[in-house]
Motif scaffolding. Structure first.
Motif, PDB file in Angstrom:
ATOM      1  N   ARG A   1       0.853  -1.174   0.000  1.00 17.60           N
ATOM      2  CA  ARG A   1       0.000   0.000   0.000  1.00 17.60           C
ATOM      3  C   ARG A   1       0.881   1.213   0.000  1.00 17.60           C
ATOM      4  O   ARG A   1       1.741   1.404   0.863  1.00 17.60           O
ATOM      5  N   ASN A   2       0.613   2.082  -0.908  1.00 22.82           N
ATOM      6  CA  ASN A   2       1.433   3.284  -1.018  1.00 22.82           C
ATOM      7  C   ASN A   2       0.619   4.335  -1.747  1.00 22.82           C
ATOM      8  O   ASN A   2       0.860   4.666  -2.901  1.00 22.82           O
ATOM      9  N   SER A   3      -0.389   4.868  -0.993  1.00 20.95           N
ATOM     10  CA  SER A   3      -1.280   5.852  -1.597  1.00 20.95           C
ATOM     11  C   SER A   3      -1.906   6.692  -0.472  1.00 20.95           C
ATOM     12  O   SER A   3      -1.837   6.341   0.712  1.00 20.95           O
ATOM     13  N   TRP A   4      -2.500   7.799  -0.923  1.00 25.04           N
ATOM     14  CA  TRP A   4      -3.266   8.596   0.056  1.00 25.04           C
ATOM     15  C   TRP A   4      -4.393   7.796   0.666  1.00 25.04           C
ATOM     16  O   TRP A   4      -4.689   7.918   1.839  1.00 25.04           O
ATOM     17  N   GLN A   5      -5.000   6.959  -0.121  1.00 23.72           N
ATOM     18  CA  GLN A   5      -6.118   6.171   0.413  1.00 23.72           C
ATOM     19  C   GLN A   5      -5.647   5.296   1.570  1.00 23.72           C
ATOM     20  O   GLN A   5      -6.280   5.249   2.622  1.00 23.72           O
ATOM     21  N   ALA A   6      -4.503   4.620   1.353  1.00 31.06           N
ATOM     22  CA  ALA A   6      -3.994   3.745   2.405  1.00 31.06           C
ATOM     23  C   ALA A   6      -3.591   4.550   3.631  1.00 31.06           C
ATOM     24  O   ALA A   6      -3.867   4.161   4.775  1.00 31.06           O
ATOM     25  N   ASP A   7      -2.932   5.704   3.374  1.00 32.87           N
ATOM     26  CA  ASP A   7      -2.559   6.519   4.528  1.00 32.87           C
ATOM     27  C   ASP A   7      -3.777   7.009   5.328  1.00 32.87           C
ATOM     28  O   ASP A   7      -3.799   6.983   6.562  1.00 32.87           O
ATOM     29  N   LEU A   8      -4.775   7.517   4.550  1.00 33.52           N
ATOM     30  CA  LEU A   8      -5.993   8.005   5.246  1.00 33.52           C
ATOM     31  C   LEU A   8      -6.685   6.869   5.997  1.00 33.52           C
ATOM     32  O   LEU A   8      -7.221   7.058   7.116  1.00 33.52           O
TER      33      LEU A   8
END
Lengths: 232, 245
Positions: free
Chosen positions: B227-234
């Motif tokens: 996972r390496n995205s804004w979605q995963a971070d959020l």
């Protein structure tokens, strides 16, 4: 006019002469007995007028006996009451035309007096025995025995003479006046004769009660022991 | 003046008979009837007296009974009042317990409602925060951001164990490279070169687009997902918020 003292026989029953007084006496007896038997045939605990009248007669006789003799009236009622009733009706039988009262005959009055004399002896002996009754003649002292004996005879004779004299004189006077005057003139005398007859019946019965009561009392006083007097 | 002794005897007998007959048929029956009626009257008076006494006794008995009735009624009233007081107290206690139970249930329901409401508010706030962050992150999508995400992905690949990188690289199936927007050919070639370098050799890559990533570059193999995205971070931030609340 025939003598009122003469009573020829109306008929004879065998050797026995039957006078007018005897026949009237039989008639009075028949009336009284039959009337009494019929009047007392239906006595009940709820009396009618007739029974009330009969009871009034009995009560009156009883009260007279109580007041005069000071005893219970049972043993004396029949004798005293019958004497009064017979003499009263006999005296008033003169109201029936042609009937001469049997008490205007000496024999009837003598028979009545004789019965009173015997009744005095009977009730005296019954109250105190023969000894008590005979002992009553010796009161207050044996010296009085002749006088007391004579007294018992004379007072009986006085009954006879009193009744006979009053009734016979009334009948005699009415007969004389009737023979001398008119039909209606004797009526007041007859009314007076009725009054006399009623009074004489009462007097005869009263005197009989007095004589009997005296004999009974004296007989009892003779037999009973004297009570010792206590100072009051 | 002479006395007819025969007539005298007949008259004496006649009158004696009359005395006996009248005594038999008149004086005795009438006096006996008077005595009977006197006895009856006395008996009636005695009976009346007895009945009067009986009536007095009955009256007294009735009076006693009525007094007993009053006493019994008073006792019954007292007992009824006592029972009513006990029943009232029991009903009061029952009502009090019922009210307390209802209050406890209401308080519990209120607590549950308040907790649910707080949870809802927290969820809403978290969603709102993530939404705001997503909107803000969406404005940051661009070449520079894409290069940063590529460098993070390469670093993540290099951080994998050697065996994992060899297994993924030697797999027959292609590895999906997912981006939030279609990559340009230059960007695609740059990404292929860096990823292959990170795995240490040639590797077959399959690029595809998933707008839900907002921004970022993710790697998906049959046995590996990076996972390496804004979605995963959020998503990680939201999970952290949820765990913290």
């Amino acid at each position: 006019m025939n003598s009122p003292l003469a009573h020829p026989a109306l008929f004879h029953l065998g050797p026995v002469p039957i006078t007018n007084g005897v026949v009237v006496t039989w008639a009075i007896m028949a009336v009284l007995v039959i009337g009494a038997q019929r009047a007392t045939r239906h006595l009940s605990l709820h009396p009618g007028r007739l029974q009330a009248a009969l009871e009034l007669i009995v009560e009156t006789v009883d009260s007279q006996i109580r007041e005069t003799m000071r005893v219970e009236p049972g043993p004396y009622r029949g004798f005293i009451g019958t004497l009064f009733a017979f003499i009263f009706i006999a005296n008033w039988s003169t109201l029936i035309p042609g009937v001469e009262p049997p008490t205007a005959h000496l024999e009837t009055d003598a028979a009545l007096a004789l019965l009173v004399f015997l009744a005095v002896i009977y009730y005296g002996v019954q109250a105190g025995g023969l000894r008590g009754y005979l002992g009553s003649f010796a009161t207050p002292t044996p010296l009085m025995i002749p006088l007391n004996f004579i007294e018992s005879l004379t007072r009986t004779f006085s009954l006879l003479v009193r009744l006979f004299g009053n009734v016979m004189s009334g009948v005699f006077v009415v007969g004389i006046v009737l023979s001398l005057a008119g039909l209606l003139v004797p009526i007041p005398l007859m009314a007076l004769d009725l009054l006399t007859g009623a009074v004489q019946a009462y007097i005869f019965a009263t005197l009989a009660m007095v004589f009997i009561a005296s004999a009974v009392s004296e007989s009892r006083d003779t037999t009973e022991p004297q009570q010792p007097r206590t100072p009051s | 003046m002479q006395i007819d002794w025969t007539t005298l005897a007949i008259q004496a007998i006649n009158i004696a008979i009359l005395i006996w007959l009248l005594g038999r048929f008149f004086w005795r029956p009438v006096s006996e009837m008077i005595a009977q009626r006197r006895m009856l009257a006395a008996q009636t008076l005695a009976d009346a007296e007895a009945k009067r006494q009986q009536a007095d006794a009955s009256l007294a008995e009735i009076a006693r009974t009525r007094a007993g009735f009053a006493q019994e009624r008073s006792a019954m009233l007292d007992a009824a009042q006592t029972d009513a007081a006990a029943l009232l107290e029991a009903k009061r206690e029952e009502t009090r317990q019922l009210v307390q139970s209802m209050l406890a249930q209401a308080h519990a329901a209120q607590e549950t409602y308040r907790a649910d409401a707080e949870a809802g508010w927290e969820s809403n706030a978290r969603d709102l925060a993530v939404s705001i962050a997503a909107r803000l992150a969406a404005r940051l999508s661009g070449e520079a951001v894409q290069e940063v995400f590529l460098s993070w992905l390469v670093a993540a690949i290099r951080a994998l164990p050697e065996a994992t990188r060899v297994a993924v690289a030697s797999a027959e199936t292609a590895v999906d490279v997912i981006s939030a927007a279609q990559l340009s050919p230059e960007a695609t070639a740059e990404a292929t070169r860096h990823i292959a370098a990170a795995f240490g050799g040639a590797i077959r890559l399959n690029f595809r687009v998933d707008a839900a990533l907002i921004a970022g570059l993710e790697l998906s193999a049959p046995h590996l997902v990076l996972r390496n995205s804004w979605q995963a971070d959020l998503a990680q931030i939201a999970a952290g918020l949820t765990h913290a609340s």
